[in-house]
Design a protein around this motif. Structure first.
Motif, PDB file in Angstrom:
ATOM      1  N   ALA A  28      30.528  19.727 101.034  1.00  0.00           N
ATOM      2  CA  ALA A  28      29.367  20.712 100.707  1.00  0.00           C
ATOM      3  C   ALA A  28      29.416  21.969 101.485  1.00  0.00           C
ATOM      4  N   ASN A  30      27.125  25.905 102.455  1.00  0.00           N
ATOM      5  CA  ASN A  30      26.005  26.374 102.162  1.00  0.00           C
ATOM      6  C   ASN A  30      25.989  27.659 103.067  1.00  0.00           C
ATOM      7  N   ARG A 103      25.711  17.390 101.544  1.00  0.00           N
ATOM      8  CA  ARG A 103      24.691  18.651 101.431  1.00  0.00           C
ATOM      9  C   ARG A 103      23.635  18.648 102.477  1.00  0.00           C
TER      10      ARG A 103
END
Lengths: 150, 92
Positions: A28, A30, A103
């Protein structure tokens, strides 16, 4: 892995080597981008100047990143660039890119880093307004942090 | 032996009162018995004397730091340390 820099070097998303930031054990990613806005508290802003105590700012960011990994039980990588100097409206002032195994912690770590950055890292912001006036923005006192930790 | 001119780095709104390199010169100060809280008093007196237009009580909201940490109020000021005074922060 932490890659942290506070400098007057302009930040361009196209110059970030995104593939080098990822890790095989991280599924993940971000990111957070902060940029200069043209209006603040009802005043038209033409530019913002950032001032920083660079060695302490970079060290504090490292501490915040390690806290984030510790708090959310994660490992991974964090890339941070924060500008100093005068920026025009629309220019990037801060970029945070987080890679983690899953995530949920990618979102949480990224959010934690930007929120703590705003209240703990020795960086200051001076706004330039379209009417020619300027103002250093009010912020969060660091002395209370130091004494609370004693 | 630790008496000497004490220059401290300033940032943010305090840069309006610094030299071109971002320092203010507090003059002769004995650093051997200086703590953060007493340094703040010295800084307040400096502003009252040299910049009466500045609200020196705002120094109470500032932190004192060296290059690696923000110092607690009772911490001594090291003789070799570069000292900085940090107004409330607002990065991002």
């Amino acid at each position: 892995m932490l890659d942290i820099r506070v400098s007057d070097e302009p930040i361009h998303l196209s110059s970030i080597n995104w593939e080098s930031l990822s890790r095989e054990d991280c599924g993940a990613g971000n990111s957070f981008f902060g940029m200069v806005r043209n209006r603040n508290h009802g005043r038209d802003v033409s530019a913002v100047a950032y001032d920083a105590f660079v060695p302490l700012a970079e060290k504090t960011l490292q501490e915040i990143c390690n806290e984030a990994f510790s708090q959310f039980g994660s490992k991974g990588s964090i890339f941070i660039r924060h500008r100093t100097g005068k920026l025009q409206v629309g220019e990037l002032s801060v970029v945070i890119v987080v890679h983690t195994p899953h995530r949920d912690e990618a979102f949480k770590v990224c959010r934690y880093v930007i929120e703590e950055l705003k209240v703990r890292v020795p960086i200051w912001k001076k706004e330039f307004y379209t009417d020619g006036e300027t103002e250093w923005l009010k912020g969060h006192a660091l002395c209370s942090h130091a004494d609370v930790e004693s | 032996m630790s008496e000497g001119n004490l220059r401290i780095r300033v940032f943010g709104m305090l840069r309006n009162y610094s030299d071109r390199d971002g320092y203010i010169d507090l003059g002769g100060v004995n650093r051997s018995h200086l703590e953060v809280r007493t340094l703040k008093d010295v800084v307040k007196e400096y502003f009252k004397l040299n910049h009466p237009d500045f609200d020196s009580e705002l120094i109470n909201e500032c932190a004192i730091a060296n290059q690696s940490e923000v110092l607690q109020s009772h911490a001594p000021i090291g003789i070799q340390d570069e000292i900085a005074i940090l107004p409330p922060v607002c990065g991002g």
